[in-house]
Scaffold this active site. Structure first.
Site, PDB file in Angstrom:
ATOM      1  N   TRP A  20       0.870  -1.191   0.000  1.00  0.00           N
ATOM      2  CA  TRP A  20       0.000   0.000   0.000  1.00  0.00           C
ATOM      3  C   TRP A  20       0.903   1.237   0.000  1.00  0.00           C
ATOM      4  O   TRP A  20       1.818   1.318   0.844  1.00  0.00           O
ATOM      5  CB  TRP A  20      -0.868  -0.038   1.258  1.00  0.00           C
ATOM      6  CG  TRP A  20      -2.003   0.927   1.291  1.00  0.00           C
ATOM      7  CD1 TRP A  20      -2.561   1.595   0.245  1.00  0.00           C
ATOM      8  CD2 TRP A  20      -2.747   1.308   2.467  1.00  0.00           C
ATOM      9  NE1 TRP A  20      -3.611   2.367   0.685  1.00  0.00           N
ATOM     10  CE2 TRP A  20      -3.746   2.209   2.035  1.00  0.00           C
ATOM     11  CE3 TRP A  20      -2.673   0.974   3.825  1.00  0.00           C
ATOM     12  CZ2 TRP A  20      -4.659   2.794   2.922  1.00  0.00           C
ATOM     13  CZ3 TRP A  20      -3.582   1.544   4.704  1.00  0.00           C
ATOM     14  CH2 TRP A  20      -4.559   2.443   4.258  1.00  0.00           C
ATOM     15  N   ASP A  46       1.605  -8.942  -1.126  1.00  0.00           N
ATOM     16  CA  ASP A  46       0.219  -8.484  -1.025  1.00  0.00           C
ATOM     17  C   ASP A  46       0.009  -7.174  -1.776  1.00  0.00           C
ATOM     18  O   ASP A  46       0.778  -6.224  -1.612  1.00  0.00           O
ATOM     19  CB  ASP A  46      -0.141  -8.251   0.453  1.00  0.00           C
ATOM     20  CG  ASP A  46      -1.585  -7.797   0.609  1.00  0.00           C
ATOM     21  OD1 ASP A  46      -2.469  -8.667   0.498  1.00  0.00           O
ATOM     22  OD2 ASP A  46      -1.820  -6.588   0.797  1.00  0.00           O
ATOM     23  N   TYR A  51      -4.706   0.011  -4.518  1.00  0.00           N
ATOM     24  CA  TYR A  51      -3.439   0.671  -4.195  1.00  0.00           C
ATOM     25  C   TYR A  51      -2.902   1.420  -5.408  1.00  0.00           C
ATOM     26  O   TYR A  51      -2.478   0.813  -6.396  1.00  0.00           O
ATOM     27  CB  TYR A  51      -2.411  -0.334  -3.667  1.00  0.00           C
ATOM     28  CG  TYR A  51      -2.853  -1.101  -2.420  1.00  0.00           C
ATOM     29  CD1 TYR A  51      -3.907  -0.635  -1.622  1.00  0.00           C
ATOM     30  CD2 TYR A  51      -2.225  -2.269  -2.033  1.00  0.00           C
ATOM     31  CE1 TYR A  51      -4.312  -1.329  -0.486  1.00  0.00           C
ATOM     32  CE2 TYR A  51      -2.628  -2.966  -0.891  1.00  0.00           C
ATOM     33  CZ  TYR A  51      -3.681  -2.486  -0.127  1.00  0.00           C
ATOM     34  OH  TYR A  51      -4.086  -3.169   0.986  1.00  0.00           O
ATOM     35  N   GLN A 161      -7.836 -11.394   5.888  1.00  0.00           N
ATOM     36  CA  GLN A 161      -6.739 -10.434   6.108  1.00  0.00           C
ATOM     37  C   GLN A 161      -7.269  -9.295   6.964  1.00  0.00           C
ATOM     38  O   GLN A 161      -8.244  -8.643   6.595  1.00  0.00           O
ATOM     39  CB  GLN A 161      -6.226  -9.915   4.759  1.00  0.00           C
ATOM     40  CG  GLN A 161      -5.002  -9.030   4.934  1.00  0.00           C
ATOM     41  CD  GLN A 161      -4.430  -8.519   3.621  1.00  0.00           C
ATOM     42  OE1 GLN A 161      -4.362  -7.316   3.415  1.00  0.00           O
ATOM     43  NE2 GLN A 161      -4.005  -9.412   2.751  1.00  0.00           N
ATOM     44  N   TYR A 189      -2.408  -7.382   8.642  1.00  0.00           N
ATOM     45  CA  TYR A 189      -1.969  -6.199   7.898  1.00  0.00           C
ATOM     46  C   TYR A 189      -1.584  -5.070   8.855  1.00  0.00           C
ATOM     47  O   TYR A 189      -1.958  -5.090  10.023  1.00  0.00           O
ATOM     48  CB  TYR A 189      -2.977  -5.798   6.822  1.00  0.00           C
ATOM     49  CG  TYR A 189      -4.269  -5.113   7.219  1.00  0.00           C
ATOM     50  CD1 TYR A 189      -4.300  -3.830   7.773  1.00  0.00           C
ATOM     51  CD2 TYR A 189      -5.486  -5.721   6.955  1.00  0.00           C
ATOM     52  CE1 TYR A 189      -5.487  -3.192   8.075  1.00  0.00           C
ATOM     53  CE2 TYR A 189      -6.700  -5.080   7.251  1.00  0.00           C
ATOM     54  CZ  TYR A 189      -6.681  -3.819   7.816  1.00  0.00           C
ATOM     55  OH  TYR A 189      -7.863  -3.172   8.114  1.00  0.00           O
TER      56      TYR A 189
HETATM   57  P1  NAP Z   1       2.977  -1.302   8.021  1.00  0.00           P
HETATM   58  O1  NAP Z   1       3.497  -2.457   7.249  1.00  0.00           O
HETATM   59  O2  NAP Z   1       2.515  -1.523   9.406  1.00  0.00           O
HETATM   60  O3  NAP Z   1       4.042  -0.112   8.056  1.00  0.00           O
HETATM   61  C1  NAP Z   1       4.616   0.371   6.900  1.00  0.00           C
HETATM   62  C2  NAP Z   1       5.626   1.438   7.290  1.00  0.00           C
HETATM   63  O4  NAP Z   1       6.670   0.844   8.050  1.00  0.00           O
HETATM   64  C3  NAP Z   1       6.294   2.098   6.095  1.00  0.00           C
HETATM   65  O5  NAP Z   1       6.436   3.474   6.394  1.00  0.00           O
HETATM   66  C4  NAP Z   1       7.663   1.442   6.029  1.00  0.00           C
HETATM   67  O6  NAP Z   1       8.679   2.300   5.540  1.00  0.00           O
HETATM   68  C5  NAP Z   1       7.913   1.184   7.490  1.00  0.00           C
HETATM   69  N1  NAP Z   1       8.828   0.053   7.679  1.00  0.00           N
HETATM   70  C6  NAP Z   1       8.731  -1.190   7.153  1.00  0.00           C
HETATM   71  N2  NAP Z   1       9.739  -1.964   7.563  1.00  0.00           N
HETATM   72  C7  NAP Z   1      10.508  -1.182   8.375  1.00  0.00           C
HETATM   73  C8  NAP Z   1      11.689  -1.401   9.106  1.00  0.00           C
HETATM   74  N3  NAP Z   1      12.271  -2.602   9.103  1.00  0.00           N
HETATM   75  N4  NAP Z   1      12.207  -0.353   9.826  1.00  0.00           N
HETATM   76  C9  NAP Z   1      11.607   0.855   9.831  1.00  0.00           C
HETATM   77  N5  NAP Z   1      10.468   1.123   9.164  1.00  0.00           N
HETATM   78  C10 NAP Z   1       9.931   0.115   8.441  1.00  0.00           C
HETATM   79  O7  NAP Z   1       1.757  -0.598   7.257  1.00  0.00           O
HETATM   80  P2  NAP Z   1       0.791  -0.895   6.051  1.00  0.00           P
HETATM   81  O8  NAP Z   1       1.438  -0.603   4.762  1.00  0.00           O
HETATM   82  O9  NAP Z   1      -0.486  -0.204   6.383  1.00  0.00           O
HETATM   83  O10 NAP Z   1       0.435  -2.478   6.146  1.00  0.00           O
HETATM   84  C11 NAP Z   1       1.171  -3.469   5.469  1.00  0.00           C
HETATM   85  C12 NAP Z   1       0.407  -3.993   4.263  1.00  0.00           C
HETATM   86  O11 NAP Z   1      -0.825  -4.585   4.635  1.00  0.00           O
HETATM   87  C13 NAP Z   1      -0.029  -2.897   3.266  1.00  0.00           C
HETATM   88  O12 NAP Z   1       1.050  -2.377   2.541  1.00  0.00           O
HETATM   89  C14 NAP Z   1      -1.053  -3.654   2.464  1.00  0.00           C
HETATM   90  O13 NAP Z   1      -0.417  -4.524   1.536  1.00  0.00           O
HETATM   91  C15 NAP Z   1      -1.770  -4.435   3.581  1.00  0.00           C
HETATM   92  N6  NAP Z   1      -2.971  -3.734   4.097  1.00  0.00           N
HETATM   93  C16 NAP Z   1      -4.195  -4.292   3.880  1.00  0.00           C
HETATM   94  C17 NAP Z   1      -5.350  -3.662   4.328  1.00  0.00           C
HETATM   95  C18 NAP Z   1      -6.703  -4.295   4.087  1.00  0.00           C
HETATM   96  O14 NAP Z   1      -7.719  -3.630   4.285  1.00  0.00           O
HETATM   97  N7  NAP Z   1      -6.748  -5.547   3.700  1.00  0.00           N
HETATM   98  C19 NAP Z   1      -5.266  -2.432   5.022  1.00  0.00           C
HETATM   99  C20 NAP Z   1      -4.001  -1.883   5.257  1.00  0.00           C
HETATM  100  C21 NAP Z   1      -2.864  -2.560   4.808  1.00  0.00           C
HETATM  101  P3  NAP Z   1       9.285   2.241   4.038  1.00  0.00           P
HETATM  102  O15 NAP Z   1       8.140   1.990   3.104  1.00  0.00           O
HETATM  103  O16 NAP Z   1       9.918   3.548   3.895  1.00  0.00           O
HETATM  104  O17 NAP Z   1      10.272   1.101   3.978  1.00  0.00           O
END
Ligand code: NAP
Length: 280
Positions: A20, A46, A51, A161, A189
């Site tokens: 995302w 995912d 997105y 999910q 997620y």
């Molecule tokens: P998240 O994975 O909780 O957090 C993403 C953030 O964490 C980004 O800013 C990323 O930075 C940072 N990050 C990742 N690894 C890191 C590390 N090792 N050290 C420091 N910072 C780190 O948030 P999310 O994107 O909301 O959730 C993950 C995925 O779940 C989404 O991308 C999507 O595919 C899925 N999702 C699904 C739904 C649904 O309704 N089904 C809703 C929300 C999300 P950088 O990008 O700068 O590396």
């Protein structure tokens, strides 16, 4: 580490890669990060038609070019597209963006206006044709899951999910137990709280750091290991940078002790069961 994606499901990496907002960062770096993740075993990838209006799928399509068989590829249909015809059109658009002929799992992003039976019939038709190998749901609470099971029949829904991170553990009350009883994989997620990770100077951050130090690991790796401590749960952190992907991959083999799990459990209390399932 890989484990069965639901009862009788294929082996899938416990930690994966979300996407995302990935289109909002540097495109070349995002593609390099996704490829590095594949190299390191973060093969559960995912995405969703929502997105970046398909731009996230297009980036992933580039990252997996020539390596499609290594990935367990998940995409999602928007609720307003989830009619019998709409699901087919959305799936075909996603396949074109991803430059592939099949999705490993296709999800209804959240509940919307179309009857579940209609959406699921469309998923089943795509499965018959080999365009999706399995299908599931997202953001479904316990009562939604009851209805979904009624509409689909046993053994059809592969995954739910849902939002799950250290400060949002609502799914532990009923959703995880429901999915475990019914052999459905749970994908967590926003496992870092969508960038709301405990500060290193806070009491919670210090606890994570202390446990991490005992394993030669990092606080984020400890968080991922905690979230995936049950055999039904997978996590899909999004990382647009290679260094972040490398750190997240370090959680694949990390197993916490029962005492460490108990300390995290106390520091990030489960809280009461909310009236409705939290989602973002
Ligand atoms: P998240 O994975 O909780 O957090 C993403 C953030 O964490 C980004 O800013 C990323 O930075 C940072 N990050 C990742 N690894 C890191 C590390 N090792 N050290 C420091 N910072 C780190 O948030 P999310 O994107 O909301 O959730 C993950 C995925 O779940 C989404 O991308 C999507 O595919 C899925 N999702 C699904 C739904 C649904 O309704 N089904 C809703 C929300 C999300 P950088 O990008 O700068 O590396």
């Amino acid at each position: 580490m890989q484990r069965a994606f639901g009862a009788g499901g294929p082996a899938v990496s416990v930690i994966g890669q979300g996407s995302w907002y990935i289109e909002q960062g540097d495109r070349r770096e995002a593609i390099a990060a996704l490829k590095r993740g594949l190299d390191l075993g973060l093969t559960h990838i995912d995405t969703a038609e929502m997105y970046g209006d398909g731009r996230s799928e297009a980036i992933i399509g580039e990252a997996i070019a020539g390596r499609r068989d290594e990935a367990f590829l998940v995409s999602k249909v928007l609720p307003h597209n989830a009619s019998r015809q709409g699901v087919r059109a959305a799936c075909e658009r996603s396949l074109r963006q991803l430059k592939t002929d099949r999705l490993d799992c296709y999800l209804l992003h959240w509940r919307g206006p179309h009857p579940l039976a209609e959406t699921f019939a469309a998923f089943e038709a795509l499965k018959q044709e080999g365009k999706v190998l399995s299908w599931g749901v997202s953001n479904f609470d316990e009562d939604d899951l009851d209805e979904a099971l009624e509409a689909a029949g046993k053994g059809r829904i592969a995954c739910n999910q849902v939002l799950y991170h250290l400060r949002e553990r609502a799914i532990e009350h009923a959703v995880i137990p429901w999915c475990e009883r019914n052999g459905i994989a749970v994908t967590a997620y926003s496992p870092f709280g969508h960038d709301d990770f405990p500060e290193s100077g806070s009491a919670q951050g210090r606890l994570l750091a202390e446990i991490a130090a005992a394993h030669g690991a990092t606080a984020r790796q400890v968080a991922l290991a905690f979230l995936t401590r049950r055999a039904s749960v997978f996590a899909i952190p999004k990382a647009g940078r290679t260094a972040h992907v490398e750190e997240n991959a370090g959680a694949l083999e990390l197993v916490l002790t029962a005492e460490q799990i108990a300390r995290i459990d106390a520091a990030f209390p489960l809280g009461r069961k909310p009236h409705s399932l939290p989602m973002i």
